[in-house]
Structures are given as C-alpha cells and as structure tokens.
Design a protein around this motif. Structure first.
Motif, mmCIF file in Angstrom:
data_model
loop_
_atom_site.group_PDB
_atom_site.id
_atom_site.type_symbol
_atom_site.label_atom_id
_atom_site.label_comp_id
_atom_site.label_asym_id
_atom_site.label_seq_id
_atom_site.Cartn_x
_atom_site.Cartn_y
_atom_site.Cartn_z
ATOM 1 N N ALA A 170 3.708 -5.800 1.709
ATOM 2 C CA ALA A 170 4.013 -4.496 2.031
ATOM 3 C C ALA A 170 3.951 -4.188 3.644
ATOM 4 O O ALA A 170 2.350 -4.236 3.678
ATOM 5 C CB ALA A 170 4.289 -3.707 0.859
ATOM 6 N N MET A 171 4.306 -3.213 4.182
ATOM 7 C CA MET A 171 4.108 -3.697 5.771
ATOM 8 C C MET A 171 3.818 -1.845 5.845
ATOM 9 O O MET A 171 5.196 -1.120 5.470
ATOM 10 C CB MET A 171 5.298 -4.077 6.420
ATOM 11 N N VAL A 172 3.472 -1.433 6.539
ATOM 12 C CA VAL A 172 3.189 -0.304 7.369
ATOM 13 C C VAL A 172 3.517 -0.494 8.933
ATOM 14 O O VAL A 172 2.375 -1.079 9.731
ATOM 15 C CB VAL A 172 1.596 0.644 6.779
ATOM 16 N N PHE A 173 3.510 0.415 9.218
ATOM 17 C CA PHE A 173 4.483 0.438 10.908
ATOM 18 C C PHE A 173 3.646 1.485 11.317
ATOM 19 O O PHE A 173 3.795 2.421 11.094
ATOM 20 C CB PHE A 173 5.985 0.725 11.184
ATOM 21 N N GLN A 174 3.985 1.203 12.539
ATOM 22 C CA GLN A 174 2.891 2.407 13.960
ATOM 23 C C GLN A 174 4.079 3.585 14.002
ATOM 24 O O GLN A 174 2.991 4.540 14.278
ATOM 25 C CB GLN A 174 3.084 1.272 15.569
ATOM 26 N N ARG A 175 5.319 3.060 13.887
ATOM 27 C CA ARG A 175 6.164 5.068 13.994
ATOM 28 C C ARG A 175 6.818 4.802 12.595
ATOM 29 O O ARG A 175 7.982 6.027 13.172
ATOM 30 C CB ARG A 175 7.090 3.749 15.246
ATOM 31 N N ASP A 214 1.031 -2.895 11.710
ATOM 32 C CA ASP A 214 0.782 -3.116 12.470
ATOM 33 C C ASP A 214 0.608 -1.951 13.473
ATOM 34 O O ASP A 214 1.494 -0.891 13.338
ATOM 35 C CB ASP A 214 1.857 -3.758 12.798
ATOM 36 N N GLU A 215 -0.385 -2.170 13.938
ATOM 37 C CA GLU A 215 -1.156 -0.437 14.560
ATOM 38 C C GLU A 215 -0.927 0.787 14.276
ATOM 39 O O GLU A 215 -0.169 1.832 14.378
ATOM 40 C CB GLU A 215 -0.327 -0.475 16.161
ATOM 41 N N ALA A 216 -1.217 0.915 12.444
ATOM 42 C CA ALA A 216 -0.352 1.774 11.826
ATOM 43 C C ALA A 216 -1.436 2.977 12.715
ATOM 44 O O ALA A 216 -0.512 3.793 11.545
ATOM 45 C CB ALA A 216 -1.131 1.562 10.412
ATOM 46 N N PHE A 217 -2.211 3.095 12.945
ATOM 47 C CA PHE A 217 -2.705 4.996 12.940
ATOM 48 C C PHE A 217 -2.586 4.378 14.621
ATOM 49 O O PHE A 217 -3.481 5.955 15.275
ATOM 50 C CB PHE A 217 -4.340 4.559 12.315
ATOM 51 N N ILE A 247 -5.916 -6.400 3.193
ATOM 52 C CA ILE A 247 -4.868 -5.806 4.134
ATOM 53 C C ILE A 247 -5.130 -6.464 5.125
ATOM 54 O O ILE A 247 -6.143 -6.809 5.702
ATOM 55 C CB ILE A 247 -5.393 -4.654 3.656
ATOM 56 N N ILE A 248 -3.852 -7.350 6.105
ATOM 57 C CA ILE A 248 -3.931 -7.311 7.255
ATOM 58 C C ILE A 248 -3.899 -6.217 8.557
ATOM 59 O O ILE A 248 -2.772 -5.698 8.629
ATOM 60 C CB ILE A 248 -3.243 -8.837 7.496
ATOM 61 N N PHE A 249 -4.636 -5.965 9.047
ATOM 62 C CA PHE A 249 -4.531 -4.442 10.394
ATOM 63 C C PHE A 249 -4.740 -5.385 11.570
ATOM 64 O O PHE A 249 -5.684 -5.483 11.955
ATOM 65 C CB PHE A 249 -5.791 -3.811 9.276
ATOM 66 N N ILE A 250 -3.136 -4.577 12.351
ATOM 67 C CA ILE A 250 -3.508 -4.691 14.228
ATOM 68 C C ILE A 250 -3.991 -3.803 14.464
ATOM 69 O O ILE A 250 -3.297 -2.344 13.890
ATOM 70 C CB ILE A 250 -1.898 -5.651 14.111
#
Length: 419
Positions: A115-120, A195-198, A224-227
């Motif tokens: 599952a993916m969590v996006f910056q925006r 990906d740059e989630a915060f 968790i893979i966190f960019i």
C-alpha cells in the motif's frame, strides 16, 4: 506458501538499473562502462535514473531511502510495486520475481501486498473520510459493512474518530495525511510504501506524524519503505537508511553507522549539521561495563578489585546494579571484618541512566559524575557505561567550539593512576 526462507530478506533489489529515454537498452553499455550521468545525457539524450542498486530489506523494519532532489529515491520506490519497470535488474518480494507477474497477478500484488502513502495525500475529494479509508477494501470486493467497520477502527487508531462523515477539504493537512495513512493500513498490506509522506506538513505536525508512525510500528510490525530528503527524519524513524546520490547507492546502514561513520564526503556533508545529542541514544555510544564486582563478602570483593586496573567497580547482584564501590573503602572495611557481607556494605549510590535515553538528556549527569555512569536496560540489568571522555569524543564533531576539555588521562578511561 512463499519461496522465502526464514533468513531471506522480504524484499531484494538486485543489480537494478533505470535509464529514461527512447532507447534505454542501447545506452546501457555506456552506463556499465561508468560514464557520468551528465555525459550520458549530453551524448544520448537519455537520463540515468538508477545505477546498479542492490538492497536487502527485512521483514518488519522501517527502511528509509533518502537523498536530495534528483537522487533517484522516488524512482526507486516506484519500482517496488512496478509503477516503473527497470531497464535491467530484479525485484524479488518473498522470493517472487515481481517482473515476471502478468497483468492480473500484478494487480493482485498491488492490492494485497503493498500500500502506498503519497506526499500530497492522494485523497478523493468527492468521497467522505470513511469512504476514502475503505476504498482499498472496496476495490478488493469486501462487503460494505465489513469495510466500513474496519475503516472506522483505523480512523480511531490514527486519532480521527468522529471524522468519518467529513470530506478531505474540511480537514487540515495533518488530518488529511492521517486519512492517507489509515487508508494504507486498512488494506492489511504487509508492505507500506511512503513517498515523502510527511514532507508537505508543517514542522510540528510532521513531528507528530513521525511519532505516530513509530508508535504504530511497535504494534503492527509492518515492513515500511520510507522516502525522505530530510536526514533528521531518516535518523528519527529509520531502522536502516540508504543514501542515494545521482542514482547511485552511496551508503546503507543503521542511523548510528550513517552518523558516526559516513562513507564519503557527500554523506559527511549530510550529517555534519545533525544535532547528535538529539539523534543518538545512550545505547548507540555506550561502552561495555569494564569493571564489576559480584562477590558476596567484602574480602572477596577486594580480591576482585585488585585484579582490575581501576580503583572503582560497579557492584552488581541478582537484583541488578546496586552502586559503585571504591578500592579505598573496601580496604578500610576489610580491616574490621573481611567476612562481612557485601549486602551490608555501604556502596556509593549512583543513579544509572537508561540505554534508551537520548544523549541530550544525560549530558549534565555525565559531566558532573566522577565515574562513568552505569547504563541499565528496562529490567535494571547493567549493560554498559558512559564516561565524560567518551561522550566528548562522540560529540566533538558536533560541538566545534573546542568544548572538549577532557584530559588525555580521562580519555584513557579511569586507570588507577588517573583516579
């Protein structure tokens, strides 16, 4: 069943290359020959996105991929679920080559595994908060009552109980990102891609989200893979960190490795301004406890003391650390009764420090103590020690004003001569 053995990483990236352009395979010989990114762009009009990436990511860890803009970090994360296909290389998840999945298998893989969590945030403005969180389950074909119950549960977990019927436009940025996190968690995917989630959040909200992610991970044990482009964020949340530059993997390691042993000048420039006292815990820099007494009687304790090069030692019993003992005090006590029990001997009390404490919190106590401070774990057992001299060594690069006033004798760490 999977092809994964107990010791095999959950995710393996093997010799991964990505070249952007019309004929990437024709450019690959130049890439392998070692031509620079700029030279290849000038000669061919192709852009090297990633070059010879090899990574192992283990189940249950927060693995941070960081670098500046253009480093290839967002390109890399999009390879994990094949939003981008590599020019060359393998992507193995639980031993399965993701590149060999057909369209239907890849669809299932994306729905159920990652599952993916996006910056925006990526929320659907026309759907309520509850519908946004339940969306992944809806795509999976889960019935409405079940998915809504689960979505409600996850909204409560991320602190948004009562917001189910609101719409994204009615929420603050931090609240919208919590919805995005709840949506990703709601699918029960084993792997979260963030990906740059915060990055789009205000500093205070960003810090709160980092705290929440760390707390959630203690319970969920997701992979968790966190960019991020922010080293402070990487150090705060990452179990391990990979640093990219111009599509090249420069260094992989635990936060303390990155901070104290940078691989090259590029990484060193990254870490030089990091607030080490706030980034490092006592456990990461402590030394093993050099000298300890375990004898039952004063006479035996003095014998133990004479076998060590210092004139002090920590007194430890089955109940854990008890205090510090000086040789001079033992010698005085032996004159009265060498068979007297150590449990009746008055040890010098010393407040131990927790191995989980940040260095920032223990600097005053360390500088005021005549002895290295004992470090204990959550059970009260002695795990290490932290001296003034060692703390000064660790922090000397951070405090560049020459504040290290430790003597050479102190740095040789408490022999009889310098005590």
């Amino acid at each position: 069943m999977t092809n994964e053995s107990p010791t095999e990483p959950l995710i393996q990236i093997k010799d991964l290359f990505k070249v952007f352009g019309k004929k990437p395979t024709k450019v690959m010989p130049m890439v392998r020959e070692g031509l620079s990114k700029d030279d290849i762009l000038a000669k061919t009009g192709h852009t090297v996105g990633l070059k010879a990436i090899n990574l192992d990511i283990h189940k249950g860890e927060i693995f941070v991929i960081m670098g500046l803009s253009g480093s290839g970090k967002s390109t890399l994360i999009r390879h994990f679920n094949r939003l981008i296909d590599p020019t060359e290389g393998q992507i193995l998840v639980e031993g399965i080559d993701v590149m060999k999945l057909n369209t239907k298998e890849l669809e299932q893989f994306r729905r159920n595994k990652m599952a993916m969590v996006f910056q925006r945030f990526g929320l659907m403005p026309h759907k309520s908060v509850l519908e946004n969180v339940a969306y992944g389950l809806s795509v999976q074909g889960i019935d409405k009552a079940t998915r809504n119950a689960k979505a409600t549960q996850w909204l409560e977990t991320v602190g948004l109980a009562g917001y189910e019927e609101q719409y994204p436009s009615q929420l603050s940025g931090g609240q919208q990102q919590r919805v995005g996190l709840a949506r990703a968690l709601c699918t029960d995917a084993e792997i979260l891609l963030m990906d740059e989630a915060f990055s789009a959040l205000d500093p205070l909200i960003r810090s709160e989200m980092q705290d929440q992610l760390i707390e959630l991970q203690k319970e969920l044990h997701k992979t968790i893979i966190f960019i991020t482009h922010d080293l402070d964020e990487a150090l705060r949340i990452g179990d391990r960190i990979a640093i990219l530059k111009d599509g090249n993997l420069i260094q992989v390691g635990e936060p303390v490795d990155i901070l104290l042993n940078p691989a090259d000048d590029y990484v060193e420039a990254f870490v030089k301004d990091v607030n080490r006292p706030r980034a490092l815990t006592v456990e990461t820099v402590m030394k093993p406890p050099a000298y300890r007494l375990t004898a039952d009687t004063i006479g035996e304790a003095l014998k133990q003391m004479k076998r060590i090069p210092a004139n002090y030692a920590y007194y430890v019993t089955d109940e854990g650390f008890q205090g510090v003992v000086c040789q001079e005090a033992l010698e005085d006590a032996v004159k009265t009764d060498k068979e007297a029990l150590m449990e009746d001997f008055k040890v010098e009390e010393m407040t131990p420090i927790s191995q989980d404490a940040l260095l920032e919190s223990i600097i005053p106590a360390t500088m005021e103590s005549d002895f290295p401070l004992p470090v204990i774990d959550s059970d009260g057992d002695l795990q290490g020690e932290l001296s003034r001299a060692h703390l000064a060594d660790v922090l000397s690069d951070f405090y560049t004003d020459g504040a290290d006033d430790s003597t050479d004798e102190e740095k040789q760490n408490s022999t009889k001569e310098d005590k």
